[in-house]
Enzyme design. Structure first.
Site, PDB file in Angstrom:
ATOM      1  N   ASP A   1       0.784  -1.254   0.000  1.00 57.93           N
ATOM      2  CA  ASP A   1       0.000   0.000   0.000  1.00 57.93           C
ATOM      3  C   ASP A   1       0.806   1.289   0.000  1.00 57.93           C
ATOM      4  OD1 ASP A   1      -2.144  -1.690   0.069  1.00 57.93           O
ATOM      5  OD2 ASP A   1      -2.851  -1.097   2.048  1.00 57.93           O
TER       6      ASP A   1
ATOM      7  N   CYS B   1      -2.913  -3.236   7.163  1.00 60.18           N
ATOM      8  CA  CYS B   1      -2.681  -4.098   6.001  1.00 60.18           C
ATOM      9  C   CYS B   1      -1.362  -4.857   6.068  1.00 60.18           C
ATOM     10  CB  CYS B   1      -2.764  -3.270   4.718  1.00 60.18           C
ATOM     11  SG  CYS B   1      -4.424  -2.614   4.420  1.00 60.18           S
TER      12      CYS B   1
ATOM     13  N   LYS C   1      -5.053  -5.583  -4.530  1.00 57.02           N
ATOM     14  CA  LYS C   1      -5.813  -6.315  -3.510  1.00 57.02           C
ATOM     15  C   LYS C   1      -7.046  -5.515  -3.120  1.00 57.02           C
ATOM     16  CE  LYS C   1      -3.314  -4.730   0.661  1.00 57.02           C
ATOM     17  NZ  LYS C   1      -4.378  -3.953   1.318  1.00 57.02           N
TER      18      LYS C   1
END
Length: 238
Positions: free
Chosen positions: A38, A170, A135
């Site tokens: 991310d 995450c 994702k």
């Protein structure tokens, strides 16, 4: 960058369980993937909806890790969180209950696949032989989130090294699920970032107690340099 030192009580408990402070240090580099979570404009850009300011500070460490693992024959994977209508249909609780309508609208627009917010941060050293994966859940490894598990298994990957943001969301979710899928998993404390030092530390300590190794960028650079110089044979570096 977060200041972090593993507390001695946590190290003592890990030593009692596994008799060594780390246990994934002998996996060959060509069976290892650096999975960067991310590091996108939505989470790094000043003023962006998901801004995590410390994430900008870990970019140099991530680039160093990527370069050192590539040099030793390993794989680098950049994971992007994306919003899709399919994600909304299969995970409505997150989108409709855990987010206000205003935050849902802003987040879904920012993380649409072609939006500027979903793009990788421009300061990252992404190379043509790296892999970029999308994702739709916090964890990149949970069923339905991405194709990452299949991609890694097809390439013979046995160990994953987790970096990126946020440490306690995450990154930790992906690291835990990777371990439960039998990957030898390591979190890199100075290449992960969260909003606060205490959130960052709590995630790392808990991961170390139950799921895998926690180490730093310099240790991994030395490990991969040694592997590279010996033709990627197994080299033990604590």
């Amino acid at each position: 960058m977060h200041k972090f030192e593993m507390p001695q009580w946590a190290t003592d408990r890990v030593l009692a369980r596994q008799a060594a402070p780390v246990v994934h240090h002998m996996v060959p580099a060509d069976k290892t993937a650096l999975v960067v979570i991310d590091m996108q404009n939505h989470f790094l850009a000043p003023g962006a909806g998901g801004e995590t300011p410390p994430a900008r500070e870990i970019v140099p460490a991530i680039n160093r890790l990527a370069a050192s693992l590539r040099g030793a024959g390993g794989l680098v994977v950049w994971v992007r969180t994306l919003f899709s209508e399919g994600a909304l249909l299969t995970l409505p609780h997150f989108h409709r209950t855990l987010l206000t309508p205003e935050r849902f609208a802003a987040r879904s627009a920012a993380l649409a696949e072609e939006s500027e917010g979903s793009a990788l941060w421009p300061g990252l050293d992404v190379r043509k032989d790296d892999i970029v994966v999308g994702k739709t859940r916090y964890s990149a490894f949970i069923q339905g989130a991405s194709d990452l598990d299949g991609i890694l298994r097809a390439r013979g990957i046995e160990a994953v090294v987790i970096a990126g943001t946020m440490t306690n969301a995450c990154c930790e979710s992906s690291a835990r699920d990777a371990m439960m899928l039998n990957y030898r998993t390591t979190m890199v404390h100075d290449a992960c970032a969260s909003l606060r030092d205490d959130e960052h530390a709590a995630a790392l300590v808990n991961f170390y107690l139950f799921f895998g190794d926690v180490t730093d960028t310099a240790t991994l650079e030395a490990r991969y340099a040694a592997l590279h110089s010996t033709g990627n044979d197994e080299v033990r570096i604590a």
